[in-house]
Design a protein around this motif. Structure first.
Motif, short mmCIF file in Angstrom:
data_model
loop_
_atom_site.label_atom_id
_atom_site.label_comp_id
_atom_site.label_asym_id
_atom_site.label_seq_id
_atom_site.Cartn_x
_atom_site.Cartn_y
_atom_site.Cartn_z
N ALA A 153 0.69 -1.24 -0.01
CA ALA A 153 0.02 0.02 0.09
C ALA A 153 0.86 1.28 -0.16
O ALA A 153 0.60 2.30 -0.61
CB ALA A 153 -1.00 0.08 1.24
N ALA A 154 1.74 1.37 0.75
CA ALA A 154 2.69 2.55 0.78
C ALA A 154 3.51 2.69 -0.32
O ALA A 154 3.73 3.69 -0.75
CB ALA A 154 3.89 2.28 1.91
N SER A 155 3.90 1.68 -0.90
CA SER A 155 4.71 1.65 -2.35
C SER A 155 3.42 2.10 -3.33
O SER A 155 4.14 2.71 -4.14
CB SER A 155 5.08 0.09 -2.76
OG SER A 155 6.22 -0.20 -1.70
N LEU A 156 2.53 1.61 -3.56
CA LEU A 156 1.45 2.24 -4.44
C LEU A 156 1.32 3.47 -4.17
O LEU A 156 1.13 4.41 -5.15
CB LEU A 156 0.18 1.27 -4.57
CG LEU A 156 0.26 -0.20 -4.79
CD1 LEU A 156 -0.96 -0.89 -4.61
CD2 LEU A 156 0.59 -0.02 -6.55
N GLU A 157 1.12 3.94 -3.15
CA GLU A 157 0.86 5.52 -2.77
C GLU A 157 2.18 6.15 -3.09
O GLU A 157 2.07 7.17 -3.94
CB GLU A 157 0.60 5.65 -1.01
CG GLU A 157 0.33 6.99 -0.92
CD GLU A 157 -0.07 7.36 0.23
OE1 GLU A 157 0.01 8.51 0.84
OE2 GLU A 157 -0.19 6.52 1.43
N LYS A 158 3.38 5.72 -2.92
CA LYS A 158 4.36 6.68 -3.44
C LYS A 158 4.50 6.72 -5.13
O LYS A 158 4.86 7.67 -5.63
CB LYS A 158 5.63 5.74 -3.00
CG LYS A 158 6.94 6.58 -3.15
CD LYS A 158 7.69 6.99 -2.15
CE LYS A 158 9.30 7.55 -2.54
NZ LYS A 158 9.64 8.85 -2.03
N ALA A 159 4.42 5.49 -5.56
CA ALA A 159 4.16 5.36 -7.04
C ALA A 159 3.32 6.46 -7.74
O ALA A 159 3.39 6.95 -8.74
CB ALA A 159 3.85 4.00 -7.58
N SER A 160 1.93 6.30 -7.05
CA SER A 160 1.10 7.55 -7.49
C SER A 160 1.37 8.79 -7.33
O SER A 160 1.06 9.71 -8.18
CB SER A 160 -0.37 7.21 -6.90
OG SER A 160 -0.23 7.61 -5.47
N GLU A 161 2.08 9.10 -6.29
CA GLU A 161 2.76 10.52 -6.05
C GLU A 161 3.97 10.75 -7.35
O GLU A 161 4.09 11.86 -7.59
CB GLU A 161 3.43 10.54 -4.81
CG GLU A 161 2.49 10.58 -3.65
CD GLU A 161 3.09 10.59 -2.16
OE1 GLU A 161 4.25 10.21 -2.43
OE2 GLU A 161 2.16 10.34 -1.35
N ASN A 162 4.45 9.66 -7.60
CA ASN A 162 5.79 9.95 -8.78
C ASN A 162 5.27 9.85 -10.08
O ASN A 162 6.01 9.89 -10.87
CB ASN A 162 6.84 9.04 -8.11
CG ASN A 162 7.38 9.58 -6.94
OD1 ASN A 162 7.30 10.48 -6.48
ND2 ASN A 162 8.29 8.60 -6.24
N ALA A 163 4.03 9.48 -10.30
CA ALA A 163 3.65 9.17 -11.73
C ALA A 163 3.83 10.58 -12.63
O ALA A 163 3.39 11.60 -12.16
CB ALA A 163 2.08 8.66 -11.87
N LYS A 164 4.58 10.35 -13.58
CA LYS A 164 4.55 11.34 -14.47
C LYS A 164 3.74 11.52 -15.58
O LYS A 164 3.43 10.20 -16.36
CB LYS A 164 5.94 11.36 -15.20
CG LYS A 164 7.04 11.57 -14.06
CD LYS A 164 8.49 11.78 -14.75
CE LYS A 164 9.62 12.02 -13.97
NZ LYS A 164 9.60 11.47 -12.54
N MET A 165 2.76 12.73 -15.87
CA MET A 165 1.86 12.85 -16.82
C MET A 165 2.19 13.85 -17.78
O MET A 165 2.65 14.97 -17.20
CB MET A 165 0.40 13.00 -16.17
CG MET A 165 0.13 11.63 -15.03
SD MET A 165 -1.40 11.94 -14.13
CE MET A 165 -0.79 12.72 -12.67
N VAL A 166 1.87 13.63 -19.18
CA VAL A 166 2.16 14.71 -20.14
C VAL A 166 0.98 14.40 -21.02
O VAL A 166 0.61 13.59 -21.44
CB VAL A 166 3.51 14.61 -20.88
CG1 VAL A 166 3.82 15.62 -21.83
CG2 VAL A 166 4.47 14.51 -19.59
#
Length: 91
Positions: A40-53
């Motif tokens: 859960a913590a890793s998925l939350e961190k991944a969602s924070e770091n997702a790069k969108m363009v």
């Protein structure tokens, strides 16, 4: 959780001490709770770091990208930004 059980069975036999079946169940339960919290913590961190363009929607040759239709524009999300090992959190 089958991978967790597989790892547990491998490691419990190599442990320098023996565990009573009740202790084994308790250890497995703790490991499952820990694995879920780390996930859960890793998925939350991944969602924070997702790069969108935003991009034009015609250049979809790169298989490393997810595409989502948003009106007339497309939003590009980099898999690499989500799967980055720095997103893995060990609590």
């Amino acid at each position: 959780m089958s991978r967790l059980k597989e790892l547990y069975e491998k490691m419990v036999d190599e442990a320098p001490v023996s565990f009573h079946p009740t202790q084994r169940a308790y250890i497995m339960e703790l490991a499952e709770i820990y694995a879920k919290e780390c996930s859960a913590a890793s998925l939350e961190k991944a969602s924070e770091n997702a790069k969108m363009v935003l991009h034009n929607g015609h250049d979809k040759k790169n298989s490393d990208l997810f595409y989502y239709q948003i009106g007339a524009d497309n939003l590009k999300i980099s898999k690499g930004s989500i799967k980055n090992s720095s997103n893995i959190k060990l609590l």
